[in-house]
Design a protein around this motif. Structure first.
Motif, PDB file in Angstrom:
ATOM      1  N   MET A   1      30.846 -14.225 -63.166  1.00  0.00           N
ATOM      2  CA  MET A   1      31.122 -14.504 -61.888  1.00  0.00           C
ATOM      3  C   MET A   1      32.058 -15.513 -61.724  1.00  0.00           C
ATOM      4  O   MET A   1      32.737 -15.550 -60.679  1.00  0.00           O
ATOM      5  CB  MET A   1      29.733 -14.832 -61.313  1.00  0.00           C
ATOM      6  CG  MET A   1      29.784 -14.935 -59.679  1.00  0.00           C
ATOM      7  SD  MET A   1      30.588 -13.739 -58.891  1.00  0.00           S
ATOM      8  CE  MET A   1      29.452 -12.606 -58.446  1.00  0.00           C
ATOM      9  N   VAL A   2      32.147 -16.563 -62.507  1.00  0.00           N
ATOM     10  CA  VAL A   2      33.086 -17.803 -62.358  1.00  0.00           C
ATOM     11  C   VAL A   2      34.358 -17.188 -62.120  1.00  0.00           C
ATOM     12  O   VAL A   2      35.231 -17.873 -61.189  1.00  0.00           O
ATOM     13  CB  VAL A   2      32.970 -18.773 -63.695  1.00  0.00           C
ATOM     14  CG1 VAL A   2      31.947 -19.650 -63.211  1.00  0.00           C
ATOM     15  CG2 VAL A   2      33.302 -18.311 -64.819  1.00  0.00           C
TER      16      VAL A   2
ATOM     17  N   ASP B   1      35.547 -15.030 -52.749  1.00  0.00           N
ATOM     18  CA  ASP B   1      35.867 -16.176 -51.675  1.00  0.00           C
ATOM     19  C   ASP B   1      36.883 -15.940 -50.661  1.00  0.00           C
ATOM     20  O   ASP B   1      36.824 -16.353 -49.489  1.00  0.00           O
ATOM     21  CB  ASP B   1      35.681 -17.570 -52.077  1.00  0.00           C
ATOM     22  CG  ASP B   1      34.507 -18.139 -52.935  1.00  0.00           C
ATOM     23  OD1 ASP B   1      33.290 -17.301 -52.376  1.00  0.00           O
ATOM     24  OD2 ASP B   1      34.412 -18.934 -53.432  1.00  0.00           O
ATOM     25  N   HIS B   2      37.896 -15.136 -51.130  1.00  0.00           N
ATOM     26  CA  HIS B   2      39.174 -15.045 -50.351  1.00  0.00           C
ATOM     27  C   HIS B   2      39.279 -13.689 -49.865  1.00  0.00           C
ATOM     28  O   HIS B   2      40.208 -13.192 -49.621  1.00  0.00           O
ATOM     29  CB  HIS B   2      40.585 -15.316 -51.327  1.00  0.00           C
ATOM     30  CG  HIS B   2      40.542 -16.820 -51.300  1.00  0.00           C
ATOM     31  ND1 HIS B   2      39.854 -17.729 -52.017  1.00  0.00           N
ATOM     32  CD2 HIS B   2      41.460 -17.769 -50.687  1.00  0.00           C
ATOM     33  CE1 HIS B   2      40.412 -18.794 -51.941  1.00  0.00           C
ATOM     34  NE2 HIS B   2      41.343 -18.880 -51.284  1.00  0.00           N
TER      35      HIS B   2
ATOM     36  N   ASP C   1      45.454 -21.652 -54.405  1.00  0.00           N
ATOM     37  CA  ASP C   1      44.054 -21.546 -53.592  1.00  0.00           C
ATOM     38  C   ASP C   1      42.953 -20.789 -54.277  1.00  0.00           C
ATOM     39  O   ASP C   1      41.992 -20.826 -53.996  1.00  0.00           O
ATOM     40  CB  ASP C   1      44.402 -20.961 -52.367  1.00  0.00           C
ATOM     41  CG  ASP C   1      45.269 -19.776 -52.403  1.00  0.00           C
ATOM     42  OD1 ASP C   1      45.827 -19.444 -53.338  1.00  0.00           O
ATOM     43  OD2 ASP C   1      45.094 -18.980 -51.372  1.00  0.00           O
ATOM     44  N   LEU C   2      43.541 -19.956 -55.181  1.00  0.00           N
ATOM     45  CA  LEU C   2      42.521 -19.136 -56.158  1.00  0.00           C
ATOM     46  C   LEU C   2      42.216 -19.892 -57.361  1.00  0.00           C
ATOM     47  O   LEU C   2      42.926 -19.952 -58.286  1.00  0.00           O
ATOM     48  CB  LEU C   2      42.775 -17.689 -56.480  1.00  0.00           C
ATOM     49  CG  LEU C   2      43.197 -16.848 -55.398  1.00  0.00           C
ATOM     50  CD1 LEU C   2      43.714 -15.584 -55.990  1.00  0.00           C
ATOM     51  CD2 LEU C   2      41.688 -16.373 -54.707  1.00  0.00           C
ATOM     52  N   CYS C   3      40.852 -20.811 -57.405  1.00  0.00           N
ATOM     53  CA  CYS C   3      40.946 -21.796 -58.493  1.00  0.00           C
ATOM     54  C   CYS C   3      39.278 -21.284 -59.176  1.00  0.00           C
ATOM     55  O   CYS C   3      38.262 -21.300 -58.364  1.00  0.00           O
ATOM     56  CB  CYS C   3      40.923 -23.038 -58.175  1.00  0.00           C
ATOM     57  SG  CYS C   3      40.620 -24.214 -59.521  1.00  0.00           S
ATOM     58  N   ALA C   4      39.363 -21.168 -60.242  1.00  0.00           N
ATOM     59  CA  ALA C   4      37.870 -20.868 -61.040  1.00  0.00           C
ATOM     60  C   ALA C   4      37.804 -22.362 -62.047  1.00  0.00           C
ATOM     61  O   ALA C   4      38.552 -22.862 -62.382  1.00  0.00           O
ATOM     62  CB  ALA C   4      38.022 -19.821 -61.988  1.00  0.00           C
ATOM     63  N   TYR C   5      36.364 -22.403 -62.212  1.00  0.00           N
ATOM     64  CA  TYR C   5      36.032 -23.586 -63.056  1.00  0.00           C
ATOM     65  C   TYR C   5      35.339 -23.072 -64.158  1.00  0.00           C
ATOM     66  O   TYR C   5      34.333 -22.229 -64.003  1.00  0.00           O
ATOM     67  CB  TYR C   5      35.186 -24.668 -62.424  1.00  0.00           C
ATOM     68  CG  TYR C   5      35.887 -25.079 -61.107  1.00  0.00           C
ATOM     69  CD1 TYR C   5      36.722 -26.369 -61.306  1.00  0.00           C
ATOM     70  CD2 TYR C   5      36.091 -24.778 -59.901  1.00  0.00           C
ATOM     71  CE1 TYR C   5      37.288 -27.195 -60.598  1.00  0.00           C
ATOM     72  CE2 TYR C   5      36.743 -25.473 -58.968  1.00  0.00           C
ATOM     73  CZ  TYR C   5      37.613 -26.419 -59.187  1.00  0.00           C
ATOM     74  OH  TYR C   5      38.267 -26.977 -58.183  1.00  0.00           O
TER      75      TYR C   5
END
Ligand code: COA
Length: 197
Positions: free
Chosen positions: A82-83, A90-91, A170-174
């Protein structure tokens, strides 16, 4: 030497025999900046289980005679954890349209020999065969003045642009891993790069 190199693409359960070689390469190569990954076998097993459990995952391997000297992975994003899916959800980008490109690793002495384009070509071909509309990967975001950055380190941004990718900050995963100089694992920001197929 290039004549002795052999590049193959394997899929799904055919990846299984190569998982430990891939883990070893990842641990060795990602110890370097910018990843600084203090790799261990338990983490690798967990991370790579996503690939070994999926019938649609892709592994590109480079052999120098019998030795695996490089590898690159990909998987339809819908099968990723999921990360990595979250920034797309979200986008409002359909997860089913995206083929996620995992790592590309080459042992240092095999770099600068134009192997990288094969990693992209093989994975983008697999993505098209799957019916994906775009390929995407993410890269760790480091501060420009990070003191751990070697003087000789060259960012890959212009290389990724050369291969048709565009950064979508703007697309960022952690994503969590333990670095070599700390005791605890922590989340790292990973910025996405996208290409329409
Ligand atoms: C990433 C990695 C696999 C790339 O392999 P490499 O051998 O360094 O790259 P190559 O020489 O095959 O390819 C570089 C390409 O970029 C081009 N290039 C090089 N410098 C460039 C620049 N400044 N601007 C634009 N293009 C550039 C080259 O011409 C070549 O393209 P071509 O084959 O179409 O001519 C390798 O460096 C590696 O293992 N690095 C450590 C792990 C890592 O950071 N992986 C990526 C994230 S997972």
């Amino acid at each position: 030497m290039m004549n002795e190199l052999r590049i193959i693409r394997v899929k799904g359960r055919d990846i299984l025999p190569f998982i430990s070689d891939l883990a070893q390469l990842r641990i060795q190569v990602f110890r370097e900046y910018p990843y600084l990954y203090d790799g261990d076998v338990a983490y690798e097993e967990h991370y790579l289980s996503t690939y070994s459990a999926c019938e649609e995952s892709v592994l590109v391997l480079v052999f120098d005679n019998k030795q695996i000297i490089g590898a690159s992975t990909a998987i339809p994003l819908e099968f990723e954890v999921m990360v990595f899916k979250k920034p797309f959800i979200d986008h409002q980008i359909s997860v089913k349209d995206v083929f996620y490109l995992g790592e590309s690793v080459l042992l240092p002495k095999y770099r600068g020999k134009k192997i990288y384009k094969h990693f992209f070509h093989e994975r983008e071909t697999a993505a098209k065969e799957y019916g994906a509309k775009l390929t995407a990967f993410c890269a760790v975001k480091r501060a420009k003045d990070d003191i751990r950055r070697p003087k000789t380190y060259q960012e890959l941004d212009s290389v990724w642009e050369h291969f048709g990718y565009k950064k979508h900050a703007d697309l960022c995963a952690y994503f969590k891993w333990k670095e070599i100089d700390v005791n605890e694992a922590s989340d790292k920001p990973m910025e996405f790069w996208l290409k329409n197929l």
